[in-house]
Scaffold this active site. Structure first.
Site, PDB file in Angstrom:
ATOM      1  N   TYR A 243      62.324  45.142  41.275  1.00 50.90           N
ATOM      2  CA  TYR A 243      63.427  44.463  42.404  1.00 50.90           C
ATOM      3  C   TYR A 243      62.672  43.639  43.179  1.00 50.90           C
ATOM      4  CZ  TYR A 243      66.842  44.007  45.725  1.00 50.90           C
ATOM      5  OH  TYR A 243      67.869  43.421  46.767  1.00 50.90           O
TER       6      TYR A 243
ATOM      7  N   GLU B  59      74.959  45.951  49.391  1.00 53.78           N
ATOM      8  CA  GLU B  59      74.342  45.881  50.412  1.00 53.78           C
ATOM      9  C   GLU B  59      75.097  46.940  51.281  1.00 53.78           C
ATOM     10  OE1 GLU B  59      71.260  45.450  51.518  1.00 53.78           O
ATOM     11  OE2 GLU B  59      70.828  44.262  49.712  1.00 53.78           O
TER      12      GLU B  59
ATOM     13  N   TRP C 159      67.776  52.154  49.258  1.00 53.20           N
ATOM     14  CA  TRP C 159      68.216  51.130  48.491  1.00 53.20           C
ATOM     15  C   TRP C 159      67.829  51.595  47.021  1.00 53.20           C
ATOM     16  CZ3 TRP C 159      71.211  47.594  47.704  1.00 53.20           C
ATOM     17  CH2 TRP C 159      70.920  46.458  46.647  1.00 53.20           C
TER      18      TRP C 159
END
Length: 196
Positions: free
Chosen positions: A28, A53, A61
């Site tokens: 990522y 988000e 995350w």
């Protein structure tokens, strides 16, 4: 930016801004964070980034990345028109789906965000253009993670505009995270391998 982070991984003094040690997180960082998503007429990729988000708020995350495919399945690959048609039964179904983050406010915000995006498209507007209007002037790369802001004047203005358009769960911090994710701002640290 360098095009091959793997070739720089052993460069003295250089490392990833985040993600080292987890292949999913590394990928990522190396290939997606800070990179504009492909342009599409329905802007599903932008909707996905904004909504994920919001789901990440208060969580890691990496947790969201690990559930990303489940989110895509649950929200029909973030097709705005399909999500905009969700009703109470769909919200209840998603609240029972252990593969995603089961938070009513975030699920309902995703539905509201899809409806807002559909309304924008019906009016001949694009989310990409709204985001671009809030791009800040270039600034030096932050030398440390502590110097990366959590929000900015531009992200506060973006959050305000998105809320005016019917988007939800898009405060200044979440808006800034989305701006980072799609490359409206570039917060790869000065020592990042991508700066090689």
């Amino acid at each position: 930016m360098a095009s091959d982070p793997a070739s720089l991984a052993g460069t003295p003094g250089r490392r990833r801004c985040f993600g080292d040690g987890d292949p999913l997180y590394e990928a990522y960082h190396d290939t997606e964070w800070g990179v504009p998503p492909p342009v599409s007429d329905d802007e599903r990729e932008l909707l996905e980034r904004v909504c994920l988000e919001a789901f990440q708020s208060g969580l890691s995350w990496l947790t969201i990345l690990r559930k990303r495919e489940a989110f895509r399945t649950a929200f029909h690959d973030f097709d705005p028109a399909r999500i905009a048609a969700f009703g109470d039964d769909d919200v209840q179904r998603l609240l029972r789906d252990a593969a995603i983050v089961r938070n009513r406010a975030k699920i309902e915000a995703t539905v509201a965000n899809a409806r807002a995006l559909v309304a924008m498209h019906a009016a001949g507007e694009r989310l990409a253009d709204v985001l671009e209007r809030h791009r800040p002037a270039p600034r030096p790369q932050p030398p440390t993670a502590q110097e990366v802001p959590g929000s900015t004047v531009q992200s506060a203005a973006l959050a305000k505009e998105l809320k005016r358009r019917g988007f939800r769960f898009v405060g200044p911090t979440t808006a800034y995270a989305a701006m980072q994710a799609i490359g409206i701002v570039d917060d790869h640290l000065d020592t990042c391998i991508l700066r090689g």
